[in-house]
Scaffold this active site. Structure first.
Site, PDB file in Angstrom:
ATOM      1  N   ASP A 172       0.822  -1.205   0.000  1.00 18.32           N
ATOM      2  CA  ASP A 172       0.000   0.000   0.000  1.00 18.32           C
ATOM      3  C   ASP A 172       0.868   1.272   0.000  1.00 18.32           C
ATOM      4  OD1 ASP A 172      -2.799   1.039   0.548  1.00 18.32           O
ATOM      5  OD2 ASP A 172      -1.712   1.983   2.197  1.00 18.32           O
ATOM      6  N   GLU A 179       1.586  -0.604  -4.993  1.00 20.45           N
ATOM      7  CA  GLU A 179       0.527   0.350  -5.356  1.00 20.45           C
ATOM      8  C   GLU A 179       1.196   1.636  -5.829  1.00 20.45           C
ATOM      9  OE1 GLU A 179      -3.166   3.083  -3.937  1.00 20.45           O
ATOM     10  OE2 GLU A 179      -1.620   2.558  -2.516  1.00 20.45           O
TER      11      GLU A 179
END
Ligand code: GLC
Length: 591
Positions: free
Chosen positions: A214, A293
């Protein structure tokens, strides 16, 4: 296909656990529900699942604010449920990757609670703490003499206003790129690194196949704390962006977004971290995978020493998926990937996730939404690279606009609503419309399994955590579509099967053809054994196409593998007609 890894040929499916399947009837998705749907996912043709965070969390950012990295959120089940799920997935040859949130924890994580308790506790330096910035003329000291407390600089959080939150226990501010309930970890501290790598190992030891990482771009900040120079704060910039209409305003808005956050992401140091994490993964067997990401190919390092994949977000960051946009995107991405050493570069294409408006809504044109959804599915499943699908896209789930602020669960949405109503005097009705558009709740509604009440996600009459999109009654649900041979779901299944049966579609080179065609996109996928021609007709007209001048085709016939139009199978000459919006896939018959 000898040297190819599983994650290169796999099709990934993102599960948003809260909204996927409610196994215990409490209105919230859970592991029992997900496990019960594994047969569905396997029959759909999924090879790997990415789970958005399933860890304990106070849910200020729907699980992306983690309060315990080595556990399962009670509403999703127990560790035993997780292990059972993992076992059942592996039994069906499906790999599982988890979401690893490195940049921040929840403010309810024990690490943060300790860190904020004083300036000299053992975890005092685990987060990014700074003193007040003293107004001009005041020396350094405990408290500003004027009594005015000022945050260290003007940085904004990308979710909820100022990036600094004051803590009286320390008489200091902590930094958060996201919400104030998501304090940034201090990655300069080796103990933080150790603790987070241990969390990673915890799941790798249990047998998970990798991680989606993330928000890696936000891990480090500019050490000089250079302020941004945008003449607005976050809420004002959001509002300005919503109202920007002229090309000049639109350009300015883009410039401002860049300027506002450029000192808070993309800073030095993160590649070393990714190398460390990669080395840990490589200690494990089974080719475990790291997916960032981020769209920056630099995160793949040399091709062997950082991440295996980064998302091709530029493909989806466009108003319209036109053939020109796609060709340009592929040219740029693939040339950068090819430049990585030893042919290690591999793409990763997606058109939607839990943060973006749903594919069906975003790229529809209200006239030909179904046809376009089929073209877009074919695009992501035939381009070179690993495809990631988002749960629900296979049945054409659409964005669902909330109408009442009490329904909003995405805190960045409710923060924005209250800010523009109270600080900018925006009428609540307009504020709600804007909030419904910007909040990510619209693309996170419960999965639609059947046309029973609550779309079969939860038992009838249970109140689900987010409202179910009522369009489940109009055929946008799994059960109805399974029964209908011409449904979008069966189309996905068919296409996924064709992809799986073709070496070229999974692993072949991408060779663009007809580079200036405006109405259609056509390319070859070529591997040693096989050449496949793909034609995606983005127009509402039938088109006469001629491939006799393409070196790889010349006078060879084409053997149909797939068509979304009504066609009889068999061989076609290299000049043929495609129907409006047709997806046409054929093997070049060399024999
Ligand atoms: C990522 C996630 C998003 C989350 C944010 C903060 O962008 O995809 O959902 O809010 O990071 O963790």
């Amino acid at each position: 296909m000898t040297n190819i890894k599983w994650w290169q040929t796999a099709v990934f499916y993102q599960i948003y656990p809260r909204s996927f399947a409610d196994g215990n009837g409490d209105g919230i998705g859970d592991f029992k529900g997900i496990t019960e749907k594994l047969d569905y996912l396997s029959s759909l043709g999924m090879d790997a699942l990415w789970l958005s965070p399933h860890f304990p969390s106070p849910n200020w950012d729907c699980g992306y604010d983690i309060s315990d990295y080595c556990n399962v959120a009670p509403e999703y089940g127990t560790m035993q449920d997780f292990n059972h799920f993992l076992f059942e997935a592996h039994k069906r040859d499906m790999r599982i990757i988890l979401d690893l949130v490195l940049n921040h924890t929840s403010d309810e994580h024990a690490w943060f609670k300790e860190s904020k308790s004083s300036r000299d506790n053992p975890k005092a330096d685990w987060y990014v703490w700074l003193d007040s910035h003293l107004p001009e003329g005041e020396g350094s000291g405990e408290a500003p003499r004027s009594g005015v407390r000022v945050p260290p600089n003007n940085w904004q959080s990308c979710f909820d206003g100022e990036a600094w939150t004051y803590v009286p226990e320390r008489d200091q501010y902590y930094y958060h790129y996201f919400m104030k309930q998501q304090p940034d970890l201090n990655w300069h501290n080796p103990e933080v690194k150790q603790a987070m790598w241990d969390a990673g190992r915890f799941w790798l030891d249990l047998g998970v196949d990798g991680f989606r990482l993330d928000a890696i771009g936000t891990i480090y900040e500019d050490p000089h704390l250079t302020p941004h120079n945008v003449p607005m704060n976050l809420a004002e910039l959001r509002r300005f962006s919503e109202l920007a209409k002229t090309p000049k305003e639109i350009k300015l808005k883009e410039k401002y977004w860049h300027e506002m956050f450029k000192n808070q992401w993309g800073q030095a140091g993160v590649h070393e971290l990714m190398k460390e994490l990669r080395a840990i993964l490589d200690e494990y067997d089974g080719d475990r995978v790291l997916v960032g990401e981020d769209d920056n190919i630099d995160f793949m390092g040399s091709g062997r020493d950082e991440l295996h994949l980064v998302f091709n977000f530029p493909l989806m960051q466009t108003e319209g998926l036109t053939p020109d946009h796609i060709r340009k995107n592929q040219k740029e991405r693939l040339s950068k990937l090819e430049a990585l050493s030893a042919g290690q570069g591999w793409g990763c294409n997606t058109l939607g996730n839990h943060d973006s408006s749903r594919v069906y809504t975003r790229y529809g044109n209200k006239l030909h939404d179904t046809e376009l959804a089929r073209l877009h599915a074919a695009l992501v499943l035939t381009l070179k690279g690993t495809p990631f699908l988002y749960n629900g896209e296979e049945i054409g789930m659409t964005d669902y606009m909330l109408t009442d602020i009490s329904q909003v669960k995405d805190t960045m949405g409710s923060w924005y609503y209250h800010t523009i109503v109270t600080e900018m005097g925006v009428h609540p009705e307009e504020a709600m419309l804007r909030t419904a558009e910007m909040t990510r709740d619209k693309n996170r509604t419960p999965m639609q399994w059947s046309n029973n009440l609550n779309a079969g996600f939860s038992p009838a009459h249970v109140s689900t955590w987010l409202p179910v999109n009522p369009n489940y009654k109009n055929g946008i649900n799994v059960l109805d579509q399974e029964k209908n041979p011409s449904s979008l779901l069966n189309y996905y299944k068919h296409l996924l099967h064709v992809r799986k049966s073709s070496v070229a579609l999974q692993a072949g080179e991408y060779i663009p053809l007809h580079p200036s065609a405006k109405e259609y996109l056509t390319f070859l996928r070529q591997s040693g054994e096989q050449t496949v021609l793909v034609v995606l007709n983005f127009s509402e007209h039938a088109l006469e196409l001629d491939f006799t001048r393409a070196r790889e085709i010349k006078r060879h016939n084409l053997r149909l593998l797939f068509s979304s139009a009504e066609r009889r199978g068999g061989e076609l000459p290299p000049q043929f007609k495609v129907a409006p919006f047709e997806v046409f896939i054929a093997k070049v018959a060399h024999a």
